[in-house]
Design an enzyme around this catalytic site. Structure first.
Site, PDB file in Angstrom:
ATOM      1  N   PHE A   1      30.785  41.395  32.578  1.00 65.48           N
ATOM      2  CA  PHE A   1      29.362  41.719  32.487  1.00 65.48           C
ATOM      3  C   PHE A   1      28.707  41.301  31.186  1.00 65.48           C
ATOM      4  O   PHE A   1      27.580  40.855  31.161  1.00 65.48           O
ATOM      5  CB  PHE A   1      29.179  43.232  32.665  1.00 65.48           C
ATOM      6  CG  PHE A   1      29.030  43.638  34.107  1.00 65.48           C
ATOM      7  CD1 PHE A   1      29.079  42.717  35.130  1.00 65.48           C
ATOM      8  CD2 PHE A   1      28.820  44.961  34.427  1.00 65.48           C
ATOM      9  CE1 PHE A   1      28.934  43.086  36.448  1.00 65.48           C
ATOM     10  CE2 PHE A   1      28.663  45.359  35.748  1.00 65.48           C
ATOM     11  CZ  PHE A   1      28.725  44.415  36.758  1.00 65.48           C
TER      12      PHE A   1
ATOM     13  N   ASP B   1      36.377  45.389  42.522  1.00 66.99           N
ATOM     14  CA  ASP B   1      36.809  44.216  43.297  1.00 66.99           C
ATOM     15  C   ASP B   1      38.009  44.452  44.214  1.00 66.99           C
ATOM     16  O   ASP B   1      38.340  43.592  45.037  1.00 66.99           O
ATOM     17  CB  ASP B   1      37.121  43.050  42.338  1.00 66.99           C
ATOM     18  CG  ASP B   1      38.113  43.440  41.230  1.00 66.99           C
ATOM     19  OD1 ASP B   1      39.068  44.185  41.504  1.00 66.99           O
ATOM     20  OD2 ASP B   1      37.922  42.976  40.087  1.00 66.99           O
TER      21      ASP B   1
ATOM     22  N   HIS C   1      34.224  53.276  39.452  1.00 71.98           N
ATOM     23  CA  HIS C   1      32.879  52.785  39.752  1.00 71.98           C
ATOM     24  C   HIS C   1      32.743  52.357  41.203  1.00 71.98           C
ATOM     25  O   HIS C   1      31.875  51.555  41.549  1.00 71.98           O
ATOM     26  CB  HIS C   1      32.499  51.643  38.789  1.00 71.98           C
ATOM     27  CG  HIS C   1      32.300  52.109  37.382  1.00 71.98           C
ATOM     28  ND1 HIS C   1      32.295  51.275  36.297  1.00 71.98           N
ATOM     29  CD2 HIS C   1      32.101  53.357  36.881  1.00 71.98           C
ATOM     30  CE1 HIS C   1      32.083  51.981  35.189  1.00 71.98           C
ATOM     31  NE2 HIS C   1      31.976  53.242  35.519  1.00 71.98           N
TER      32      HIS C   1
END
Ligand code: NAD
Length: 241
Positions: free
Chosen positions: A37, A106, A121
């Site tokens: 990120f 992911d 998350h």
């Protein structure tokens, strides 16, 4: 300590530890081809997270929100776990790692074979309704279809800025870190609260493996600068030796 001495030290701690907990971040997945990120090539260098990864964006700018997450889901189709993910899974099978808590959405730890994974998350691989919360097909989200039951917009099952963390994953991660003799943190700048406090719950040793310096470096017993996949392979070789 030289880098080689640090690897020897951490290899010994991994062998001696009765309970090792791992915390991973976006840097764990860059060697699989998923951008992180905040680095120079990361997602957020091109756009402001507040414009897409928020509850407000989902409600008021759904097209942008949808385009961003649909692209991330499609990009995942070609992505596979790398050697580092496999090594963490093998350490769990050999009783060297108790659990992996991850900020990543992911699913690569599970794909590599890790079983005890706490997705702090959420997961981009699951989809649900933004209102009634019923599960939905990923394909329906990708096609921009609404919820079959209430007609509202679909969303990936991730934690957006402004949302609370999934309770079960948080509780499990909290206990694993608190009860750990050794915590190994991999590929995160530790800037996202409250996950960044998790490693410090242990009264044991703390190791950080990251490609660049972080503001949290001082709070770790050993900091190894390097790529997650490579460092894990070096450690794995030392444990086998
Ligand atoms: P971040 O982008 O803030 O930090 C990642 C860190 O990893 C950086 O310091 C970078 O230098 C380092 N890094 C990059 N490649 C590395 C490598 N090969 N080996 C070791 N270190 C490497 O990421 P973060 O701290 O995890 O931020 C958290 C947020 O990012 C979370 O909310 C998470 O959901 C989200 N995120 C997840 C994914 C994913 O699921 N793969 C990808 C991007 C972002």
């Amino acid at each position: 300590m030289t880098e080689s001495e640090k690897l020897d030290q951490v290899g010994r701690w991994l062998m001696e530890s009765g309970s090792t907990a791992v915390l991973t971040g976006a840097g764990m997945a860059t060697e699989s081809g998923i951008p992180d990120f905040r680095s120079r090539e990361g997602f957020w260098s091109q756009m402001d997270p507040r414009s897409v990864a928020t509850v407000d964006a989902m409600h008021h700018h759904y097209d942008t929100f949808h385009a961003f997450y649909a692209a991330r889901i499609r990009a995942l189709e070609k992505v596979r776990p790398h050697r580092g993910h496999e090594i963490l899974a093998s350490w769990e099978q050999r009783g060297r790692v108790r659990a992996v808590a991850t900020q990543n959405v992911d699913g690569l730890h599970q794909e590599a074979g890790s079983r005890e994974v706490y997705e702090l998350h959420g997961s981009i691989r699951s989809v649900r309704c933004s209102r009634c919360k019923r599960e939905a097909d990923q394909e329906a989200f990708l096609n921009g279809q609404p919820c079959l039951f209430c007609g509202r917009a679909l969303r990936p099952e991730i934690v957006l800025f402004g949302e609370t963390l999934p309770e079960a994953a948080w509780e499990a991660a909290f206990q694993a870190m608190e009860g750990a003799d050794l915590v190994v943190v991999i590929g995160t700048r530790l800037e996202v609260y409250p996950v960044n406090e998790l490693p410090h719950l242990t009264s044991g040793k703390k190791v950080l493996i990251n490609a660049e310096p972080t503001e949290a470096d001082d709070r770790f017993d050993v900091v190894i600068r390097g790529k997650a996949g490579e460092v894990l392979q070096w450690l794995d070789q030392r444990m086998d030796a």
